[in-house]
Design a protein around this motif. Sequence first.
Motif, PDB file in Angstrom:
ATOM      1  N   ASP A  51       0.832  -1.204   0.000  1.00 39.35           N
ATOM      2  CA  ASP A  51       0.000   0.000   0.000  1.00 39.35           C
ATOM      3  C   ASP A  51       0.867   1.254   0.000  1.00 39.35           C
ATOM      4  OD1 ASP A  51      -2.268  -1.524  -0.028  1.00 39.35           O
ATOM      5  OD2 ASP A  51      -2.655  -1.369   2.126  1.00 39.35           O
ATOM      6  N   ILE A  52       1.942   1.232   0.790  1.00 40.07           N
ATOM      7  CA  ILE A  52       2.848   2.380   0.842  1.00 40.07           C
ATOM      8  C   ILE A  52       3.530   2.588  -0.505  1.00 40.07           C
ATOM      9  CG2 ILE A  52       4.957   3.288   1.910  1.00 40.07           C
ATOM     10  CD1 ILE A  52       4.104   1.957   4.514  1.00 40.07           C
ATOM     11  N   ASP A  53       3.965   1.506  -1.115  1.00 44.33           N
ATOM     12  CA  ASP A  53       4.595   1.599  -2.436  1.00 44.33           C
ATOM     13  C   ASP A  53       3.608   2.155  -3.464  1.00 44.33           C
ATOM     14  OD1 ASP A  53       6.915   0.564  -1.423  1.00 44.33           O
ATOM     15  OD2 ASP A  53       6.494  -1.508  -2.058  1.00 44.33           O
ATOM     16  N   TYR A  54       2.359   1.711  -3.380  1.00 41.92           N
ATOM     17  CA  TYR A  54       1.333   2.205  -4.288  1.00 41.92           C
ATOM     18  C   TYR A  54       1.112   3.707  -4.102  1.00 41.92           C
ATOM     19  CZ  TYR A  54      -3.368   3.125  -6.089  1.00 41.92           C
ATOM     20  OH  TYR A  54      -4.450   3.664  -6.732  1.00 41.92           O
ATOM     21  N   LEU A  55       1.099   4.155  -2.836  1.00 42.32           N
ATOM     22  CA  LEU A  55       0.904   5.578  -2.559  1.00 42.32           C
ATOM     23  C   LEU A  55       2.056   6.402  -3.125  1.00 42.32           C
ATOM     24  CD1 LEU A  55      -0.696   7.846  -1.244  1.00 42.32           C
ATOM     25  CD2 LEU A  55       0.451   7.320   0.925  1.00 42.32           C
ATOM     26  N   HIS A  56       3.283   5.909  -2.978  1.00 39.59           N
ATOM     27  CA  HIS A  56       4.444   6.619  -3.520  1.00 39.59           C
ATOM     28  C   HIS A  56       4.339   6.758  -5.035  1.00 39.59           C
ATOM     29  CE1 HIS A  56       7.029   7.544  -0.197  1.00 39.59           C
ATOM     30  NE2 HIS A  56       7.009   6.298   0.265  1.00 39.59           N
ATOM     31  N   LYS A  57       3.864   5.720  -5.699  1.00 41.16           N
ATOM     32  CA  LYS A  57       3.749   5.759  -7.153  1.00 41.16           C
ATOM     33  C   LYS A  57       2.575   6.630  -7.592  1.00 41.16           C
ATOM     34  CE  LYS A  57       5.771   1.150  -7.718  1.00 41.16           C
ATOM     35  NZ  LYS A  57       5.514  -0.265  -8.114  1.00 41.16           N
ATOM     36  N   ALA A  58       1.489   6.607  -6.808  1.00 39.47           N
ATOM     37  CA  ALA A  58       0.304   7.391  -7.165  1.00 39.47           C
ATOM     38  C   ALA A  58       0.546   8.880  -6.982  1.00 39.47           C
ATOM     39  CB  ALA A  58      -0.889   6.948  -6.328  1.00 39.47           C
ATOM     40  N   VAL A  59       1.263   9.248  -5.916  1.00 34.99           N
ATOM     41  CA  VAL A  59       1.563  10.662  -5.629  1.00 34.99           C
ATOM     42  C   VAL A  59       3.066  10.775  -5.413  1.00 34.99           C
ATOM     43  CG1 VAL A  59       0.891  12.672  -4.244  1.00 34.99           C
ATOM     44  CG2 VAL A  59      -0.676  10.734  -4.449  1.00 34.99           C
ATOM     45  N   PRO A  60       3.853  10.791  -6.464  1.00 41.08           N
ATOM     46  CA  PRO A  60       5.312  10.736  -6.341  1.00 41.08           C
ATOM     47  C   PRO A  60       5.925  11.912  -5.602  1.00 41.08           C
ATOM     48  CG  PRO A  60       4.655  11.187  -8.617  1.00 41.08           C
ATOM     49  CD  PRO A  60       3.425  10.810  -7.876  1.00 41.08           C
ATOM     50  N   GLN A  61       5.268  13.080  -5.591  1.00 38.35           N
ATOM     51  CA  GLN A  61       5.847  14.231  -4.903  1.00 38.35           C
ATOM     52  C   GLN A  61       5.911  14.048  -3.395  1.00 38.35           C
ATOM     53  OE1 GLN A  61       3.037  14.138  -6.768  1.00 38.35           O
ATOM     54  NE2 GLN A  61       1.678  15.872  -6.339  1.00 38.35           N
ATOM     55  N   LEU A  62       5.173  13.066  -2.860  1.00 34.27           N
ATOM     56  CA  LEU A  62       5.247  12.794  -1.417  1.00 34.27           C
ATOM     57  C   LEU A  62       6.660  12.394  -1.004  1.00 34.27           C
ATOM     58  CD1 LEU A  62       1.970  10.743  -0.757  1.00 34.27           C
ATOM     59  CD2 LEU A  62       2.453  13.065   0.018  1.00 34.27           C
ATOM     60  N   SER A  63       7.344  11.657  -1.867  1.00 34.31           N
ATOM     61  CA  SER A  63       8.668  11.131  -1.521  1.00 34.31           C
ATOM     62  C   SER A  63       9.706  12.236  -1.376  1.00 34.31           C
ATOM     63  CB  SER A  63       9.124  10.120  -2.574  1.00 34.31           C
ATOM     64  OG  SER A  63       9.223  10.745  -3.847  1.00 34.31           O
ATOM     65  N   LYS A  64       9.410  13.416  -1.896  1.00 31.79           N
ATOM     66  CA  LYS A  64      10.353  14.525  -1.764  1.00 31.79           C
ATOM     67  C   LYS A  64      10.276  15.180  -0.387  1.00 31.79           C
ATOM     68  CE  LYS A  64      10.082  15.656  -6.698  1.00 31.79           C
ATOM     69  NZ  LYS A  64       9.795  16.714  -7.703  1.00 31.79           N
ATOM     70  N   VAL A  65       9.221  14.883   0.349  1.00 32.56           N
ATOM     71  CA  VAL A  65       9.005  15.538   1.639  1.00 32.56           C
ATOM     72  C   VAL A  65       8.902  14.540   2.785  1.00 32.56           C
ATOM     73  CG1 VAL A  65       7.520  17.130   2.919  1.00 32.56           C
ATOM     74  CG2 VAL A  65       7.773  17.396   0.442  1.00 32.56           C
ATOM     75  N   PHE A  66       8.218  13.417   2.556  1.00 30.63           N
ATOM     76  CA  PHE A  66       7.893  12.502   3.648  1.00 30.63           C
ATOM     77  C   PHE A  66       8.580  11.155   3.512  1.00 30.63           C
ATOM     78  CE2 PHE A  66       4.211  15.326   3.247  1.00 30.63           C
ATOM     79  CZ  PHE A  66       4.123  15.814   4.548  1.00 30.63           C
ATOM     80  N   ARG A  67       8.842  10.583   4.629  1.00 33.61           N
ATOM     81  CA  ARG A  67       9.252   9.186   4.734  1.00 33.61           C
ATOM     82  C   ARG A  67       8.084   8.444   5.366  1.00 33.61           C
ATOM     83  NH1 ARG A  67      14.645   8.337   7.845  1.00 33.61           N
ATOM     84  NH2 ARG A  67      15.409   9.323   5.940  1.00 33.61           N
ATOM     85  N   ILE A  68       7.345   7.726   4.577  1.00 34.76           N
ATOM     86  CA  ILE A  68       6.149   7.030   5.059  1.00 34.76           C
ATOM     87  C   ILE A  68       6.569   5.704   5.679  1.00 34.76           C
ATOM     88  CG2 ILE A  68       3.890   6.118   4.432  1.00 34.76           C
ATOM     89  CD1 ILE A  68       3.861   8.035   2.082  1.00 34.76           C
ATOM     90  N   THR A  69       6.225   5.497   6.936  1.00 33.44           N
ATOM     91  CA  THR A  69       6.705   4.342   7.686  1.00 33.44           C
ATOM     92  C   THR A  69       5.649   3.315   8.021  1.00 33.44           C
ATOM     93  OG1 THR A  69       6.390   5.532   9.772  1.00 33.44           O
ATOM     94  CG2 THR A  69       8.557   5.704   8.728  1.00 33.44           C
ATOM     95  N   ASP A  70       4.372   3.703   8.012  1.00 38.53           N
ATOM     96  CA  ASP A  70       3.353   2.735   8.433  1.00 38.53           C
ATOM     97  C   ASP A  70       1.983   3.196   7.972  1.00 38.53           C
ATOM     98  OD1 ASP A  70       2.310   0.488   9.561  1.00 38.53           O
ATOM     99  OD2 ASP A  70       2.727   1.020  11.637  1.00 38.53           O
ATOM    100  N   LYS A  71       1.052   2.254   7.983  1.00 37.40           N
ATOM    101  CA  LYS A  71      -0.356   2.535   7.728  1.00 37.40           C
ATOM    102  C   LYS A  71      -1.083   2.452   9.057  1.00 37.40           C
ATOM    103  CE  LYS A  71      -4.137   1.083   4.658  1.00 37.40           C
ATOM    104  NZ  LYS A  71      -4.546   0.102   3.624  1.00 37.40           N
ATOM    105  N   ILE A  72      -1.703   3.542   9.485  1.00 38.06           N
ATOM    106  CA  ILE A  72      -2.254   3.608  10.840  1.00 38.06           C
ATOM    107  C   ILE A  72      -3.772   3.661  10.871  1.00 38.06           C
ATOM    108  CG2 ILE A  72      -0.188   4.644  11.835  1.00 38.06           C
ATOM    109  CD1 ILE A  72      -1.479   7.371  11.536  1.00 38.06           C
ATOM    110  N   GLY A  73      -4.403   3.625   9.731  1.00 36.05           N
ATOM    111  CA  GLY A  73      -5.862   3.644   9.728  1.00 36.05           C
ATOM    112  C   GLY A  73      -6.418   3.397   8.344  1.00 36.05           C
TER     113      GLY A  73
END
Length: 485
Positions: A36-58
């Motif tokens: 899911d995290i990998d999918y989010l990075h690919k769907a909204v690639p600009q997130l990777s320039k700002v955030f390090r997504i570590t977990d799904k919490i909800g």
Amino acid sequence: MEETGPARNDSQSIDGHVKADRKKRGRKVSRDVEMDIDYLHKAVPQLSKVFRITDKIGEGTFSSVYLGEAQLMDGKREKFALKHLIPTSHPVRIAAELQCLTVAGGRENVMGVTYCFRKDDHVVIVMPYMKHQPFVDILGSLSFEEVRLYIYHLLKALRHIHQFGIIHRDIKPTNFLYNRQEKTFALVDFGLAQGTVDTQIELLKELSGLCRTPRAVFGERNLNSCTPAPAKSADTKIELVKPSKTEDPATRAFVSVIRHPLSTRTPASSQKQPRTPAVNLGLTCNCYMTDRVCNVCMSRKQQVAPRAGTPGFRAPEVLTKCPNQGTAIDIWSAGVILLSLLTGRYPFFKANDDLIALAQIMTIRGSRETTQAAKEFGKAVMCSCELPRQDLRTLCETLRGRSSPDDEAMPLHPPNIDIANPQEPPTEEPGGRNAEENVPEPQDEGGWDQVPEEAYDLLDRLLDLNPATRITAQQALHHPLFTGF
């Protein structure tokens, strides 16, 4: 909010940072979460320039929430909650949620918004991360003073959003975060919010008009399936089409459950049907309490009646599909939360069917009282037997004192009830998930042996069956229970 290090555009670099971060924390996530995290990075690639997504919490019906870290300009790292809305969400619905968070959020126990990312039809709302404990995990250990504090701050948040003309529509413990250590609170998830007639949120006005097409009261229309009407050009021809005599599908579905043919007259040779006098307020007609439907009922104007919310927290006016719903539905939900806090039972009401849910309310508030209240807001409710109104103190103390953790949250055997406006079996609504389980019984300590009468008086006023006389958030904050706050 900027990233001071090099941009992490490479997917392998991102994955390596995330895995190293999880190893450092000792956190393990499932393969599904990683995907899911990998999918989010690919769907909204600009997130990777700002955030390090570590977990799904909800995860909810229309969104998923992730935990992310960002490096600020001063070099510090800060946690954020990233809410990824499903791509099929209506643009006006997304914009309305953002406007609620922007205008009313960030104060008075209401979650604010930090930033928003968009890539094509993917939207990610960035909010401050608030560490909290699941309600089901702490309910059994809460002292009465904590309960008093919790409900006070919930009412404070409701007063704030109601002042802006916002109806939350999905008030429940999972949408009111509580940090027990820091004694902080946050009302979240405005994905189902609607506006009052005088709302200050402009997009809620547009949202209410988006689906104002005539329709039967057979469940709320899903805004996510709405499509805006195409703009009319100057040379567009408008044709008047003569209405067809073909029956509406909803009408046919209803008629199919009637045992006898529809008719307003009976042949002289047939046996006459007994007639019951109609009640006031135009709730009934000459087919009331009979097994047929007259032309008066068939020609009634179709109603628009929202039903969105979570089963177990819907107010009586929502369950009976009253078209005129206001901020009082949030107050009812707050009353159900207080009922769980005082009884130690969560969820208290467990019923996905609206009529069963209404019957469960009758077992607590009384069938005669429920019928009378429904009459006040334009609905006729019938019950197969009379259920007395229960004393709230006795009810709460009895349930809190039970020793068996295997008891049902609300072991009710509801009677048969009916509403004058027939409904088809209700469907699950947005946010209508009720997966929480019963919790261990709280012990008789922490002030539970000295609960004041004011607590049950407030509970009684929050669970007023009539929305017109139900206490408001502003009034509740001045209740004697909160003296000294």
